[in-house]
Every structure is written in C-alpha cells, then in structure tokens.
Write a protein that holds these residues in place. Structure first.
Motif, PDB file in Angstrom:
ATOM      1  N   UNK A  11       0.835  -1.212   0.000  1.00  8.87           N
ATOM      2  CA  UNK A  11       0.000   0.000   0.000  1.00  8.87           C
ATOM      3  C   UNK A  11       0.865   1.255   0.000  1.00  8.87           C
ATOM      4  N   UNK A  12       1.968   1.243   0.743  1.00  5.66           N
ATOM      5  CA  UNK A  12       2.851   2.425   0.785  1.00  5.66           C
ATOM      6  C   UNK A  12       3.565   2.619  -0.553  1.00  5.66           C
ATOM      7  N   UNK A  13       3.980   1.516  -1.170  1.00  4.62           N
ATOM      8  CA  UNK A  13       4.617   1.614  -2.494  1.00  4.62           C
ATOM      9  C   UNK A  13       3.623   2.144  -3.511  1.00  4.62           C
ATOM     10  N   UNK A  14       2.371   1.750  -3.384  1.00  4.72           N
ATOM     11  CA  UNK A  14       1.328   2.203  -4.311  1.00  4.72           C
ATOM     12  C   UNK A  14       1.115   3.713  -4.169  1.00  4.72           C
ATOM     13  N   UNK A  15       1.113   4.193  -2.932  1.00  8.82           N
ATOM     14  CA  UNK A  15       0.992   5.646  -2.696  1.00  8.82           C
ATOM     15  C   UNK A  15       2.136   6.379  -3.387  1.00  8.82           C
ATOM     16  N   UNK A  16       3.358   5.898  -3.208  1.00  9.74           N
ATOM     17  CA  UNK A  16       4.535   6.595  -3.761  1.00  9.74           C
ATOM     18  C   UNK A  16       4.530   6.560  -5.286  1.00  9.74           C
ATOM     19  N   UNK A  17       4.132   5.419  -5.858  1.00 11.03           N
ATOM     20  CA  UNK A  17       4.125   5.318  -7.321  1.00 11.03           C
ATOM     21  C   UNK A  17       3.049   6.238  -7.915  1.00 11.03           C
ATOM     22  N   UNK A  18       1.870   6.252  -7.298  1.00 10.95           N
ATOM     23  CA  UNK A  18       0.784   7.116  -7.814  1.00 10.95           C
ATOM     24  C   UNK A  18       1.196   8.586  -7.696  1.00 10.95           C
ATOM     25  N   UNK A  19       1.830   8.932  -6.596  1.00  9.22           N
ATOM     26  CA  UNK A  19       2.272  10.328  -6.405  1.00  9.22           C
ATOM     27  C   UNK A  19       3.382  10.679  -7.395  1.00  9.22           C
ATOM     28  N   UNK A  20       4.265   9.724  -7.648  1.00  8.66           N
ATOM     29  CA  UNK A  20       5.369   9.952  -8.594  1.00  8.66           C
ATOM     30  C   UNK A  20       4.832  10.167 -10.000  1.00  8.66           C
ATOM     31  N   UNK A  21       3.856   9.358 -10.394  1.00 13.61           N
ATOM     32  CA  UNK A  21       3.272   9.499 -11.735  1.00 13.61           C
ATOM     33  C   UNK A  21       2.546  10.843 -11.885  1.00 13.61           C
ATOM     34  N   UNK A  22       1.860  11.250 -10.830  1.00 10.96           N
ATOM     35  CA  UNK A  22       1.165  12.552 -10.882  1.00 10.96           C
ATOM     36  C   UNK A  22       2.196  13.688 -10.977  1.00 10.96           C
ATOM     37  N   UNK A  23       3.296  13.546 -10.225  1.00 10.03           N
ATOM     38  CA  UNK A  23       4.324  14.608 -10.255  1.00 10.03           C
ATOM     39  C   UNK A  23       5.012  14.647 -11.612  1.00 10.03           C
ATOM     40  N   UNK A  24       5.196  13.471 -12.248  1.00  9.55           N
ATOM     41  CA  UNK A  24       5.825  13.406 -13.583  1.00  9.55           C
ATOM     42  C   UNK A  24       4.975  14.168 -14.599  1.00  9.55           C
ATOM     43  N   UNK A  25       3.682  13.892 -14.592  1.00 10.33           N
ATOM     44  CA  UNK A  25       2.802  14.525 -15.582  1.00 10.33           C
ATOM     45  C   UNK A  25       2.753  16.038 -15.357  1.00 10.33           C
ATOM     46  N   UNK A  26       2.704  16.443 -14.075  1.00 12.19           N
ATOM     47  CA  UNK A  26       2.713  17.879 -13.768  1.00 12.19           C
ATOM     48  C   UNK A  26       4.034  18.504 -14.223  1.00 12.19           C
ATOM     49  N   UNK A  27       5.154  17.832 -13.860  1.00 12.13           N
ATOM     50  CA  UNK A  27       6.484  18.412 -14.111  1.00 12.13           C
ATOM     51  C   UNK A  27       6.743  18.628 -15.587  1.00 12.13           C
TER      52      UNK A  27
END
Ligand code: KDG
Length: 338
Positions: A254-270
């Motif tokens: 669950x923690x890895x899933x949080x980090x991956x989802x946040x990373x993907x959102x930050x990638x698209x924003x960045x």
C-alpha cells in the motif's frame, strides 16, 4: 433497480474495506526527498507536487520533506546516501547515474530526441523502463522520469556560432564521460563539476560557460554571470525520481502504491510545467540582458558530424542491444508521426 442498488452498496462497502485495509498497511513515515535546484525551479515545484500527493494519498500518514539546493549533497552524494539507506528519495540527472548503471548513458546521446513528446514515449516505454529497473541491481529504485529539458550553451566570453568557437572555452559539464568527450571533441576545455558548485565557478570565472535548459539558466540566475546564450538544443536531459532500495523493500504494498501514484502525478505535472516555463524562459533571459544567438542548421550539422564518434562510445557503454532498441523505437515512433 433493486439489483443495481445492491451492487452499488456492495461495491461501496468493498471499496471502504479496501481503504480501511490499505490505511492499516500505511505507517506514519517521514521521507527526505533531495534535489539540486532551488525550490522556485521547475524541479522544486514538482518536488512539492510529489510531497502534496504523497500526504493526500496516504491520509496524512506519509510526509515528504522536499529539500532543495543540494542541501543533502550533490546528485552523486545523494545517490550514495540512497544506496546506503541514509536517505529515502531524490530526483537528479540520469547523466550522473552512469557510474552506477552504465545503460543510463543512452540518454546522453547528442541530438537523440527531436521533442519532449518523443522523449516521453521512449523514457516511459519498454527500453526506458528496462533501464530504469536496472537501478535495482545497484541499490536504488527508479520510479519515474521527469524532464530536465533540451540543453543550451551559455558563456561569458563570446557568442558561440560555429564549432570553431568552442576552441579553448573552459566549459563546465556534468560529471559524465559522454558530456566530457562530447565537448572535448568540439574543442572546449571541458571541466566536470557538480551542479551545486556551478554558479560560483561561473562567477569567479573558474569556468567560462556551461550548458543547461533555459529553465535552469533562469531559475539559477546564470544570466547574472553569463552574457552569451547559444541555442543549440544539443541533447535532451531527463531527471529521474529514485528511492533507496534498502528503504523501499521495507515498505508495504500500500505504501509503495501511494509513492508510485504520487510519482506518476508529479511526472505529468512536471513535464507540462517545464514545457510551459521553457517557452517563456528564453524571452525572460533576453530581458535579463543575455545576448542570444540560435545555432544555424548548417552549424548544428557540423556539430553533429564532429561529435558523431561519441555515439560509438555510448554504444559500447550501453551495449548494442539497448542502443538498437532505442533507435528502433524512435524509428517506429517517427514512422507513426509522433
Ligand atoms: O541536482 C541537479 C541535477 O538535477 C542536475 O542534473 C542539473 O542538469 C543539471 C546539471 O547541469 O548538473
């Protein structure tokens, strides 16, 4: 109608159970996320988006402390801290990772990509993912690629119009053999330095120039110590968000899933944010007094010819299979008109 209502109630109940279960698998954590540019840069803004997303998706349990301006060390020092488990996460250049995963050198290939959109497809595709996942063999976990951008040359001495103009220029390059070789071949005196030492090196004339995307030239205020900007777009640079594998392996699914989802959102924003800023950054640099010249197609062709032998060095470093896979994926994309 009754069946639909029952189905809806059951799925809501299952969903809430899943969230409850997931929340149970998420511990309170503080994550140090290091980066090299300042907090007002595209890199800093995306680090904040990542931090906000992690806190939101974990119900406030996982908190990211985004620490910029290389306060936790240079790219290379932070990479070692992640491998040793002394720091949880970072974002930095793929170019400085070649000492850990030599296949990252493929992204240093001059003139490899024609656009950011092309880069997205390759970096997020089969070979980009394969290279990112090779980091795990060396104690790091690659989450996503961000965009650093197309690199351009600045210096304090003269306009660089042709390859000959590189002669004798003391040029700072990233700590990476391909960049070193590329600018040596162009006749420059290439000097590898960490990004954190670059502004002072320019200010004290230890080096005459450097090369970075417009965004970085603006956010790091290089215009204060550099008069000339030559638009060469000589290579597209990615950044990559990474985690310590020692730390990552101790996280729940669950923690890895949080980090991956946040990373993907930050990638698209960045990527979006960086491209929007890049369009405006060149105008801003002119307003700050930089004298800008755009390399002519003939001079770009001469640069490409001069540094073509570097491609052989990269092919040796990354292996023929990866070299060819990227070339084939690019050819397929261009055939489709990406
Ligand atoms: O931490 C700074 C790095 O992200 C680095 O990649 C910035 O492009 C850069 C450079 O020139 O060092």
């Amino acid at each position: 109608m009754k069946l639909k209502a029952l189905f809806l109630a059951a799925s809501l109940l299952a969903g809430s159970h899943a969230l409850t279960a997931q929340a149970a698998d998420i511990q309170s954590r503080l994550i140090r996320f290091g980066y090299g540019l300042n907090q007002d840069s595209n890199q800093g803004r995306a680090a904040k988006v990542f931090a906000d997303q992690v806190e939101k998706l974990s119900g406030g349990k996982m908190k990211v402390r985004a620490i910029g301006t290389a306060a936790l060390g240079s790219d290379i020092q932070m990479q070692q801290a992640l491998i040793g488990g002394a720091q949880e996460m970072m974002v930095g250049s793929t170019a400085t990772l070649v000492g850990i995963t030599r296949e990252m050198a493929i992204w240093d290939t001059p003139f490899l990509f024609n656009s950011g959109e092309e880069a997205d497809q390759i970096l997020d595709g089969k070979t980009g993912t394969l290279i990112k996942d090779k980091l795990q063999e060396k104690g790091m976990v690659g989450l996503v690629y961000w965009e650093n951008g197309f690199r351009n040359l600045t210096n304090s001495q003269k306009p660089v119009q042709t390859s000959e103009d590189f002669q004798g220029l003391k040029l700072r390059v990233m700590q990476n053999n391909v960049f070193l070789e590329t600018f040596r071949k162009l006749g420059a005196n290439a000097i590898p330095l960490p990004f954190s030492e670059l502004f002072t090196a320019l200010e004290t004339k230890t080096v005459d120039g450097q090369e970075n995307p417009f965004n970085t030239i603006l956010s790091s205020k290089f215009y204060e110590v550099q008069k000339y900007l030559s638009v060469t777009n000589h290579v597209y640079s990615p950044w990559i968000v990474t985690a310590s594998k020692k730390w990552w392996d101790g996280l729940s699914a669950a923690e890895k899933d949080v980090l991956m989802k946040a990373a993907e959102a930050s990638r698209d924003y960045e990527r979006e944010d960086t491209r929007q800023e890049a369009d405006k950054a060149l105008a801003a640099l002119k307003e700050h007094g930089m004298q800008v010249n755009v390399a002519t197609p003939e001079n770009v062709d001469k640069m490409r010819a001069t540094i073509a032998p570097v491609n052989e060095q990269i092919k040796k470093e990354v292996g023929t299979e990866i070299w060819q896979a990227v070339q084939d994926e690019l050819a397929a994309l261009r055939k489709k008109g990406a």
